[in-house]
Write a protein that holds these residues in place. Structure first.
Motif, PDB file in Angstrom:
ATOM      1  N   LEU A   1       0.841  -1.182   0.000  1.00 50.37           N
ATOM      2  CA  LEU A   1       0.000   0.000   0.000  1.00 50.37           C
ATOM      3  C   LEU A   1       0.881   1.238   0.000  1.00 50.37           C
ATOM      4  N   LEU A   2       0.413   2.276  -0.692  1.00 55.32           N
ATOM      5  CA  LEU A   2       1.117   3.558  -0.718  1.00 55.32           C
ATOM      6  C   LEU A   2       0.421   4.530   0.223  1.00 55.32           C
ATOM      7  N   PHE A   3       1.223   5.353   0.920  1.00 60.66           N
ATOM      8  CA  PHE A   3       0.665   6.300   1.883  1.00 60.66           C
ATOM      9  C   PHE A   3       1.294   7.678   1.708  1.00 60.66           C
ATOM     10  N   ASP A   4       0.517   8.688   2.018  1.00 59.31           N
ATOM     11  CA  ASP A   4       0.999  10.048   2.231  1.00 59.31           C
ATOM     12  C   ASP A   4       0.619  10.382   3.663  1.00 59.31           C
ATOM     13  N   GLY A   5       1.555  10.194   4.591  1.00 56.70           N
ATOM     14  CA  GLY A   5       1.208  10.271   6.006  1.00 56.70           C
ATOM     15  C   GLY A   5       0.300   9.109   6.369  1.00 56.70           C
ATOM     16  N   ASP A   6      -0.891   9.415   6.920  1.00 51.38           N
ATOM     17  CA  ASP A   6      -1.855   8.381   7.273  1.00 51.38           C
ATOM     18  C   ASP A   6      -2.816   8.075   6.129  1.00 51.38           C
ATOM     19  N   ASN A   7      -2.762   8.867   5.066  1.00 47.90           N
ATOM     20  CA  ASN A   7      -3.695   8.706   3.952  1.00 47.90           C
ATOM     21  C   ASN A   7      -3.205   7.629   2.986  1.00 47.90           C
ATOM     22  N   ALA A   8      -4.038   6.623   2.755  1.00 50.41           N
ATOM     23  CA  ALA A   8      -3.726   5.636   1.722  1.00 50.41           C
ATOM     24  C   ALA A   8      -3.926   6.292   0.360  1.00 50.41           C
ATOM     25  N   THR A   9      -2.926   6.208  -0.482  1.00 45.95           N
ATOM     26  CA  THR A   9      -2.982   6.899  -1.781  1.00 45.95           C
ATOM     27  C   THR A   9      -2.907   5.961  -2.970  1.00 45.95           C
TER      28      THR A   9
ATOM     29  N   ARG B   1      -7.644   8.457  -5.786  1.00 46.03           N
ATOM     30  CA  ARG B   1      -7.951   9.811  -5.316  1.00 46.03           C
ATOM     31  C   ARG B   1      -8.785   9.785  -4.036  1.00 46.03           C
ATOM     32  N   LYS B   2      -9.710   8.834  -3.938  1.00 43.11           N
ATOM     33  CA  LYS B   2     -10.646   8.847  -2.806  1.00 43.11           C
ATOM     34  C   LYS B   2     -10.363   7.759  -1.777  1.00 43.11           C
ATOM     35  N   GLU B   3     -10.133   6.532  -2.229  1.00 42.40           N
ATOM     36  CA  GLU B   3     -10.016   5.458  -1.239  1.00 42.40           C
ATOM     37  C   GLU B   3      -9.371   4.218  -1.860  1.00 42.40           C
ATOM     38  N   VAL B   4      -8.603   3.505  -1.035  1.00 46.17           N
ATOM     39  CA  VAL B   4      -8.129   2.167  -1.352  1.00 46.17           C
ATOM     40  C   VAL B   4      -8.989   1.184  -0.561  1.00 46.17           C
TER      41      VAL B   4
END
Length: 596
Positions: A265-273, A293-296
């Motif tokens: 999984l890719l993350f930007d901080g806590d956000n899954a991207t 853009r919205k959700e994994v």
């Protein structure tokens, strides 16, 4: 043909079959992709897993014609075949010390449509109390109750009623209060012919002490009832996730990449991207990525969703350290709380006198015949012993039989389950025994095993296939329940209405009489899986070893959710596919609401 030539022929056939199934069939469309360069760099939603839950949610998210969805499926696009090993993962459990060190096949689908493409098509749901327990374990104000899920059973499944004449002849009842009419996922009784023996078996089972007869198999009640299969009512072909939530949609905003194994999984901080993946259709080992853009959304199932989380640094910290994976989020519940139904293939009998009864309307012969099941709780299975079994279980130290890898949060979570299970053992309205009534004798299933296992990667090679440990039979209550299941089958076959047919027991044999001897025999023959794995990323509070919250978001993250059977905190007393559909339907509404 020599064995060598036969092996070569089989290898060639299998290879050809896999190559063919990797490509879209004549009825598929350009939005089925086979190579990484055919997909865009970014979509609104990435769904990992094109099985029962993944395709259901993908369908619902793209209904607006605007939201873009990419489904990444490890398997290929091929025809569904029941328990076909070429359409399933090749996984074998570790030896089970409480079942004589036997190993067992772990049966899950590896094909577009997932396990709904290879299962036995038995279409059942659990009881009201079982789903209400999900809410009890989830915490205050949970909407994961029977009443909260029933609308999604109705949305997700269309019932095709039985043939009226056959229904009258065999007492096949149903109520549309529990079913929908709009989904392309069908439950169908079929109209295949039945003989008089089914009348005899139905009548005899109905008269068993404590037996009830619900109006419908979907009413959330225990008892004796006829149930549908997941089959099209017109063609009697399998009705499954691909046929109901992919075939014929041809939406430009709904794409499917086959042969893609997600490994992170890719993350930007806590956000899954986004996610990273390898392509089975490409000869190199290039790691590709695609962003959301919205959700994994993880829908890889109870076996492989934990692997994706762990490879991304989300899981038990002790395991992550052992596997030398950087810790992103310590979630001890990942890969734990593993449950599956268990069964004895046959408590065998032979008729002394074959039962007969007059039949005026046997059925048209179209499709499979309607199916009859006994689904009952412990007070009906064992009216004399259920309280003693429940009390012995209640008196256990809840942590005594758990795997050593269970930390304090998981132990607290199982203490909560222990309290629920104690109530289950005393309830007439929670299904412990399932018998597919066909006679004479047959299989008995324990639908609420108390043992808990693990599904974790090999710490020395975490990208290899998962290590599955059922820990089956570790809790002695599971053996106690199975002994009572055997005794119930014996009473059914040799007392009451069936006594006149003088059935003789062939397995385990009438000479096996004591609890100890029955328990010893059971340990030799129990199979700890009916291919219904659940629970490895449970929807319970984080302090109880939970992995997702009430909205199915992974604790400690944003824009990362799980929608497959791994989030089910407890098994329900039924086959799992219909519940997976309903959970996915509810999940789709939750996901759309938070991203609107």
């Amino acid at each position: 043909m020599s064995s060598v030539k036969a092996s070569i022929a089989l290898l060639c056939l299998t290879t050809f079959s896999n190559l063919v199934s990797a490509w879209p069939g004549p009825k598929s469309y350009v939005n089925i992709k086979t190579r990484s360069e055919q997909i865009a760099d970014e979509y609104d939603y990435i769904i990992v897993g094109g099985g029962t839950s993944g395709l259901t949610v993908g369908d619902r998210l793209t209904e607006d014609g605007k939201s873009t969805v990419l489904v990444l499926e490890h398997g290929f696009y091929g025809g569904p075949i029941t328990l076909d090993p070429t359409r399933m993962y090749n996984i074998t459990s570790v030896p089970q010390p409480h079942l004589n060190d036997r190993r067992f096949n772990v049966g899950i689908g590896n094909i577009v449509g997932g396990s709904s493409a290879v299962n036995g098509m038995v279409f059942l749901r659990g009881t009201r109390e079982e789903y209400d327990a999900w809410a009890e374990l989830g915490g205050p104000n949970s909407t994961w109750t029977w009443e909260g899920i029933l609308p999604y059973f109705k949305k997700g499944i269309t019932l095709a009623p039985p043939d009226p004449a056959q229904a009258k002849e065999f007492n096949i009842t149903y109520s549309m209060d529990y079913w929908g009419t709009t989904s392309k996922i069908f439950g169908s009784f079929g109209k295949g012919a039945m003989g008089g023996v089914m009348k005899v078996l139905y009548s005899a089972m109905k008269k068993m002490p404590g037996m009830t007869v619900p109006i419908d198999s979907g009413a959330g009640e225990t008892g004796l009832y006829w149930y549908p299969l997941s089959q099209d009512p017109n063609t009697y072909a399998r009705s499954y996730a691909r046929s109901g939530h992919w075939d014929g949609l041809n939406r430009t905003n709904y794409e499917l990449l086959v042969g893609a194994k997600v490994n992170g999984l890719l993350f930007d901080g806590d956000n899954a991207t986004g996610v990273t993946f390898l392509s089975r259709n490409e000869t190199n080992s290039t790691i590709h990525s695609v962003r959301a853009r919205k959700e994994v959304i993880l829908a890889a199932g109870a076996v492989h969703t934990p692997q994706i989380l762990i490879l991304s640094g989300i899981g038990p910290s002790a395991f992550l350290k052992e596997a030398d994976i950087p810790i992103k989020i310590d979630l001890p519940g990942v890969g734990h709380n593993f449950q599956d139904h268990s069964y004895i293939p046959s408590v065998g009998f032979q008729w002394g006198i074959v039962p007969t009864a007059n039949v005026s309307n046997p059925g048209s012969g179209s499709g499979a015949a309607p199916n009859l099941a006994t689904m009952i709780g412990m007070p009906v299975i064992s009216p004399d012993n259920f309280e003693a079994i429940a009390q012995r279980y209640a008196d256990q130290d809840p942590t005594q039989y758990l795997p050593s890898s269970y930390d304090e949060t998981l132990k607290e979570g199982f203490k909560a389950q222990h309290a629920v299970n104690t109530k289950f053992l005393r309830s007439k309205h929670v299904t412990f025994l399932e018998i597919m009534v066909r006679g004479p004798g047959g299989s008995v299933q324990n639908l609420h095993p108390m043992s808990r296992g693990t599904i974790l990667p090999d710490p020395k090679n975490p990208t290899s296939e998962m290590i599955v440990d059922y820990n089956a039979g570790a809790n002695p209550t599971d053996i106690d329940v199975m002994v009572e299941n055997i005794r119930f089958m014996r009473r059914f076959m040799t007392t009451g209405d069936l006594a006149q047919y003088e059935a003789k027991e062939t397995m385990p044999g009438a000479n096996v009489t004591t609890d100890e001897d029955l328990a010893e025999w059971a340990r030799q023959v129990i199979i700890p899986s009916v291919y219904h794995p659940i629970g490895t990323c449970a929807k319970v509070p984080r302090e109880h070893g939970g992995v997702v919250d009430e909205d199915l978001l992974v604790y400690g993250t944003k824009k990362l959710s799980i929608i497959d059977s791994s989030i089910h905190p407890l098994l329900v007393g039924a086959t799992t596919s219909m519940t997976v559909y309903a959970v996915a339907e509810k999940a789709a509404d939750i996901i759309k609401a938070r991203n609107s």
